[in-house]
Enzyme design. Structure first.
Site, PDB file in Angstrom:
ATOM      1  N   SER A 125      -9.334  -6.196  -0.675  1.00 59.69           N
ATOM      2  CA  SER A 125      -8.242  -5.557  -1.417  1.00 59.69           C
ATOM      3  C   SER A 125      -8.036  -6.204  -2.780  1.00 59.69           C
ATOM      4  O   SER A 125      -8.256  -7.406  -2.931  1.00 59.69           O
ATOM      5  CB  SER A 125      -6.950  -5.675  -0.593  1.00 59.69           C
ATOM      6  OG  SER A 125      -5.831  -5.286  -1.358  1.00 59.69           O
ATOM      7  N   TYR A 150      -0.705 -11.148   4.445  1.00 57.45           N
ATOM      8  CA  TYR A 150      -1.725 -10.076   4.483  1.00 57.45           C
ATOM      9  C   TYR A 150      -2.791 -10.352   3.421  1.00 57.45           C
ATOM     10  O   TYR A 150      -3.986 -10.406   3.726  1.00 57.45           O
ATOM     11  CB  TYR A 150      -1.092  -8.704   4.242  1.00 57.45           C
ATOM     12  CG  TYR A 150      -2.129  -7.700   3.816  1.00 57.45           C
ATOM     13  CD1 TYR A 150      -2.272  -7.342   2.468  1.00 57.45           C
ATOM     14  CD2 TYR A 150      -3.021  -7.172   4.738  1.00 57.45           C
ATOM     15  CE1 TYR A 150      -3.264  -6.474   2.064  1.00 57.45           C
ATOM     16  CE2 TYR A 150      -4.014  -6.303   4.344  1.00 57.45           C
ATOM     17  CZ  TYR A 150      -4.136  -5.954   2.998  1.00 57.45           C
ATOM     18  OH  TYR A 150      -5.137  -5.099   2.607  1.00 57.45           O
ATOM     19  N   LYS A 154      -7.071 -11.508   3.573  1.00 58.01           N
ATOM     20  CA  LYS A 154      -8.219 -10.900   2.877  1.00 58.01           C
ATOM     21  C   LYS A 154      -9.003 -11.978   2.112  1.00 58.01           C
ATOM     22  O   LYS A 154     -10.227 -11.993   2.107  1.00 58.01           O
ATOM     23  CB  LYS A 154      -7.741  -9.806   1.911  1.00 58.01           C
ATOM     24  CG  LYS A 154      -7.216  -8.565   2.609  1.00 58.01           C
ATOM     25  CD  LYS A 154      -8.266  -7.942   3.523  1.00 58.01           C
ATOM     26  CE  LYS A 154      -7.749  -6.724   4.248  1.00 58.01           C
ATOM     27  NZ  LYS A 154      -8.737  -6.175   5.202  1.00 58.01           N
TER      28      LYS A 154
HETATM   29  C1  WQD Z   1       2.642   1.236  -5.361  1.00 52.36           C
HETATM   30  C2  WQD Z   1       3.705   1.241  -6.457  1.00 52.36           C
HETATM   31  C3  WQD Z   1       5.661  -0.023  -5.882  1.00 52.36           C
HETATM   32  C4  WQD Z   1       6.974   2.557  -2.608  1.00 52.36           C
HETATM   33  C5  WQD Z   1      -0.194  -2.118  -1.308  1.00 52.36           C
HETATM   34  C6  WQD Z   1      -0.847  -3.355  -0.807  1.00 52.36           C
HETATM   35  C7  WQD Z   1      -2.316  -3.310  -1.104  1.00 52.36           C
HETATM   36  C8  WQD Z   1      -2.897  -2.038  -0.541  1.00 52.36           C
HETATM   37  C9  WQD Z   1      -2.195  -0.828  -1.104  1.00 52.36           C
HETATM   38  C10 WQD Z   1      -3.780  -2.527   1.620  1.00 52.36           C
HETATM   39  C11 WQD Z   1       4.348  -0.132  -6.643  1.00 52.36           C
HETATM   40  C12 WQD Z   1       5.990   1.456  -6.039  1.00 52.36           C
HETATM   41  C13 WQD Z   1       6.246   2.005  -3.654  1.00 52.36           C
HETATM   42  C14 WQD Z   1       8.265   3.107  -2.871  1.00 52.36           C
HETATM   43  C15 WQD Z   1       8.028   2.534  -5.181  1.00 52.36           C
HETATM   44  N1  WQD Z   1      -2.807  -2.033   0.864  1.00 52.36           N
HETATM   45  N2  WQD Z   1       6.770   2.006  -4.913  1.00 52.36           N
HETATM   46  N3  WQD Z   1       8.739   3.073  -4.151  1.00 52.36           N
HETATM   47  O1  WQD Z   1       2.105  -2.397  -3.272  1.00 52.36           O
HETATM   48  O2  WQD Z   1       0.446  -1.478  -4.982  1.00 52.36           O
HETATM   49  O3  WQD Z   1      -0.336  -2.068  -2.689  1.00 52.36           O
HETATM   50  O4  WQD Z   1      -0.798  -0.963  -0.754  1.00 52.36           O
HETATM   51  O5  WQD Z   1      -4.841  -2.970   1.288  1.00 52.36           O
HETATM   52  O6  WQD Z   1      -2.914  -4.425  -0.501  1.00 52.36           O
HETATM   53  O7  WQD Z   1      -0.295  -4.450  -1.524  1.00 52.36           O
HETATM   54  O8  WQD Z   1       1.095  -0.071  -3.013  1.00 52.36           O
HETATM   55  O9  WQD Z   1       2.049   2.152  -2.539  1.00 52.36           O
HETATM   56  O10 WQD Z   1       3.320   0.068  -1.778  1.00 52.36           O
HETATM   57  O11 WQD Z   1       3.229   0.636  -4.208  1.00 52.36           O
HETATM   58  O12 WQD Z   1       8.474   2.518  -6.343  1.00 52.36           O
HETATM   59  O13 WQD Z   1       8.991   3.602  -1.963  1.00 52.36           O
HETATM   60  O14 WQD Z   1       4.744   2.131  -6.070  1.00 52.36           O
HETATM   61  O15 WQD Z   1       6.680  -0.823  -6.434  1.00 52.36           O
HETATM   62  O16 WQD Z   1       4.635  -0.282  -8.018  1.00 52.36           O
HETATM   63  P1  WQD Z   1       0.914  -1.573  -3.576  1.00 52.36           P
HETATM   64  P2  WQD Z   1       2.460   0.729  -2.793  1.00 52.36           P
END
Ligand code: WQD
Length: 338
Positions: A125, A150, A154
């Site tokens: 990741s 997590y 990785k």
């Molecule tokens: C994306 C953006 C949030 C939810 C994670 C893991 C990564 C991978 C992918 C496994 C961010 C914003 C989110 C919400 C929001 N997983 N957001 N409101 O955190 O980039 O990555 O998932 O491998 O390892 O860290 O993905 O989709 O959670 O967030 O504003 O209700 O959307 O702040 O900027 P993230 P995400």
């Protein structure tokens, strides 16, 4: 050639099983169904016409892993997805993550080292980069200390694979995903929503469908053009295709090193507000959202430099953000209108 796909009924695993079957591989999927459903097997069959072999095995059970490899002696490659992957949950319950994500990997590698040669694709990741200094992020960007257990699993996983490669005949490719989104265009498989979605896109589609009252946008005071955080959203089918290409690279002995690493993204960053705008366009409806405070542990921006995957793997993401969001929306409507 039989290919083992661990976590094969999961979100990325199931899409990869489809692409492997499309390329003529025979697939054995292992899954403990802790974050997936047995019905995914039927979804895969409806797409490809073939139901993969399936074993309900928990990879934390060392004996079960040993018995599996005694039963299936002709496995020529392994794509390892099976892992717990919720960042927030890993902070609350680190030992669940270290036991599941690390022990499973160790038990798998202990079986593979017994073979004359083995080919291993590891689901890693972009989280290993933390908040990278320079955008877009290359594979040489420094690995920063993990911001969650997590992410640490990785990083540790990559280190274990690298150490093992030095003394065994296991050839590996580490694939560092950016943000996987969307669903198979057939809407026969997709991301299965268990509980309140942690990730942005499933929360958007559930809000649009009326299952959630509104989306909370975690912060608009970041140093980005519109103040919201930037990510590299890649269609899950593009991601799945990259796994098949990486596996074929190992099977055809084209790898230049025993462990190779590739970033898998589109190379384009999109802010949360840009994702919302794109979604409203494809769904032809306004999304109910409000700006709230930042989420602990979020990085400001992360998007991939994909030159290495493009030139060395010969792979490039094909789908646009809108196409990926449209596939996610089609999937949401399909599973809710069952
Ligand atoms: C994306 C953006 C949030 C939810 C994670 C893991 C990564 C991978 C992918 C496994 C961010 C914003 C989110 C919400 C929001 N997983 N957001 N409101 O955190 O980039 O990555 O998932 O491998 O390892 O860290 O993905 O989709 O959670 O967030 O504003 O209700 O959307 O702040 O900027 P993230 P995400």
């Amino acid at each position: 050639m039989k290919i083992l796909v661990t976590g094969g009924l999961g979100f990325i695993g199931s899409h990869t099983v489809v692409e492997l079957q499309n390329e003529g591989f025979e697939v054995i999927a292992i899954d403990n169904l802790s974050n997936s459903s047995i019905d995914v097997l039927d979804g895969i069959e409806r797409i490809t016409g073939k139901k993969p072999l399936f074993e309900n095995i928990d990879l934390r059970d060392k004996l079960a892993v040993q018995n599996f490899f005694s039963k299936y002696l002709d496995i020529s490659g392994v794509i390892h997805f099976a892992a717990s992957k919720a960042v927030g949950e890993s902070v609350e319950n680190p030992l669940l993550y270290y036991e599941n994500n690390i022990n499973s990997l160790v038990y798998l590698l202990q079986e593979l080292q017994k073979k004359p040669e083995a080919h291993f694709i590891f689901s890693s990741s972009c989280t290993v980069y933390g908040q990278a200094e320079k955008m877009p992020i290359t594979e040489n960007a420094p690995i920063q200390s993990a911001m969650s257990p997590y992410g640490n699993t990785k990083q540790i996983g990559e280190e274990i694979i690298t150490d093992v490669a030095k003394v065994t005949n296991i050839n590996s490719i580490l694939l560092r995903y950016f943000n996987p989104i969307g669903a198979h265009p057939s809407a026969e498989i997709g991301e299965l929503p268990l509980g309140v979605p942690q990730n942005l896109v499933p929360f958007i589609t559930q809000t649009a469908f009326g299952l959630r009252e509104k989306l909370s946008v975690f912060g608009n005071d970041y140093p980005t053009p519109d103040g919201t955080a930037i990510r590299d959203y890649i269609h899950v089918v593009d991601l799945a295709k990259a796994h098949v290409i990486a596996l074929q690279r190992l099977l055809n002995k084209q790898n230049l090193e025993k462990v190779e690493t590739f970033n898998l993204g589109t190379g384009t960053g999109s802010s949360v507000l840009e994702v919302i705008t794109a979604f409203e366009k494809v769904a032809n409806q306004k999304l109910n959202y409000q700006i709230v405070g930042r989420r602990e542990g979020d990085v400001i921006e992360a998007y991939a430099n994909t030159d290495k995957a493009n030139t060395v793997l010969g792979w490039k993401a094909q789908s646009t953000l809108e196409e990926a969001l449209a596939s996610a929306w089609k999937w949401e409507m399909k599973i809710r209108n069952k």
